[in-house]
Scaffold this active site. Structure first.
Site, PDB file in Angstrom:
ATOM      1  N   MET A   1      -0.738   3.769   4.713  1.00  0.00           N
ATOM      2  CA  MET A   1      -2.099   4.229   4.459  1.00  0.00           C
ATOM      3  C   MET A   1      -2.855   4.340   5.774  1.00  0.00           C
ATOM      4  O   MET A   1      -2.780   3.467   6.631  1.00  0.00           O
ATOM      5  CB  MET A   1      -2.835   3.259   3.524  1.00  0.00           C
ATOM      6  CG  MET A   1      -2.312   3.261   2.107  1.00  0.00           C
ATOM      7  SD  MET A   1      -3.175   2.098   1.041  1.00  0.00           S
ATOM      8  CE  MET A   1      -4.791   2.842   0.939  1.00  0.00           C
TER       9      MET A   1
ATOM     10  N   ALA B   1       0.828  -1.200   0.000  1.00  0.00           N
ATOM     11  CA  ALA B   1       0.000   0.000   0.000  1.00  0.00           C
ATOM     12  C   ALA B   1       0.865   1.253   0.000  1.00  0.00           C
ATOM     13  O   ALA B   1       2.034   1.221   0.376  1.00  0.00           O
ATOM     14  CB  ALA B   1      -0.900  -0.007   1.228  1.00  0.00           C
ATOM     15  N   CYS B   2       0.283   2.382  -0.439  1.00  0.00           N
ATOM     16  CA  CYS B   2       1.014   3.653  -0.425  1.00  0.00           C
ATOM     17  C   CYS B   2       1.593   3.901   0.964  1.00  0.00           C
ATOM     18  O   CYS B   2       0.868   3.890   1.958  1.00  0.00           O
ATOM     19  CB  CYS B   2       0.081   4.799  -0.791  1.00  0.00           C
ATOM     20  SG  CYS B   2      -0.288   4.914  -2.544  1.00  0.00           S
ATOM     21  N   THR B   3       2.887   4.124   1.029  1.00  0.00           N
ATOM     22  CA  THR B   3       3.563   4.372   2.298  1.00  0.00           C
ATOM     23  C   THR B   3       4.496   5.563   2.131  1.00  0.00           C
ATOM     24  O   THR B   3       5.294   5.603   1.198  1.00  0.00           O
ATOM     25  CB  THR B   3       4.369   3.143   2.747  1.00  0.00           C
ATOM     26  OG1 THR B   3       3.466   2.045   2.938  1.00  0.00           O
ATOM     27  CG2 THR B   3       5.104   3.414   4.048  1.00  0.00           C
TER      28      THR B   3
END
Length: 221
Positions: free
Chosen positions: A185, A2-4
């Site tokens: 996220m 996930a976007c980090t």
């Protein structure tokens, strides 16, 4: 993954640099090709039209040169995602977040507002400090609203700022100096709609290099 987001304050880096970085996710089984572009003032649009919503706006006539990492195919809009402008201001947009139905009931998302597709193009060419980036993005949020929840990072030679918003009126700005922060996220699970809430974030405080939990106040403005 996930976007980090990774944020490094000026006093947390070896040479006094400020740093922002982020992974970008995509739907499972889907690969979105990207390209690296340098956008000159002549190439910056003076009228902007979103693809995923009806949002449109006339832009100022004095943009800065900046870099962008848009979707190569462009079928869903620009999605500039990350860049640095000629004033040495960096922007990362965005890290997807979410919130609960109770808060959205009090202040819903705006169907024809702006979103991740638009943010870098609308903000980065027109700012000369990280703080100006937070203010410009906040003005868009207050005026037009957004159809999604996002976290955005700004950095200049002196400071690193993280802006988190989930709906039209809620804004958080986290200023970092002697902090290294890893932010995955985010999921807002607050069950109450109140004037002030708290967000727990894992942060490394130098020089001890130990993980601590920081409570960041989120206030309606």
């Amino acid at each position: 993954m996930a976007c980090t987001t990774i944020l490094v304050g000026k006093k947390a880096s070896y040479d006094g640099s400020t740093m922002i970085a982020r992974t970008e996710d995509s739907q499972s089984g889907v690969f979105t090709p990207k390209e690296f572009l340098v956008i000159t003032p002549e190439d910056q649009p003076r009228h902007y039209q979103s693809v995923l919503s009806k949002f449109s706006i006339d832009l100022p006539d004095s943009p800065l040169r900046y870099t962008s990492v848009p979707d190569a195919l462009g079928k869903d809009g620009i999605w500039g995602e990350a860049g640095i402008n000629s004033a040495n201001v960096a922007m990362s947009a965005t890290e997807t977040i979410t919130t609960n139905a109770r808060v959205l009931g009090a202040d819903p998302l705006v169907k024809d507002g702006f979103g991740e597709e638009d943010m870098l193009t609308l903000v980065l060419p027109y700012i000369e400090t990280a703080r100006e980036g937070v203010l410009r993005l906040g003005e868009f949020l207050e005026t037009y609203g957004t159809y999604e929840s996002n976290g955005i990072s700004f950095s200049d030679l002196f400071q690193t700022l993280k802006k988190v918003f989930g709906w039209k009126q809620l804004v958080v700005t986290i200023g970092l100096q002697d902090v290294f922060q890893t932010m995955p996220m985010l999921l807002f699970q607050t069950n109450l709609v109140s004037s002030t809430m708290s967000l727990k974030i894992q942060t490394t405080i130098l020089p001890h290099q130990t993980l601590e939990t920081s409570l960041i106040n989120i206030t309606w403005i």
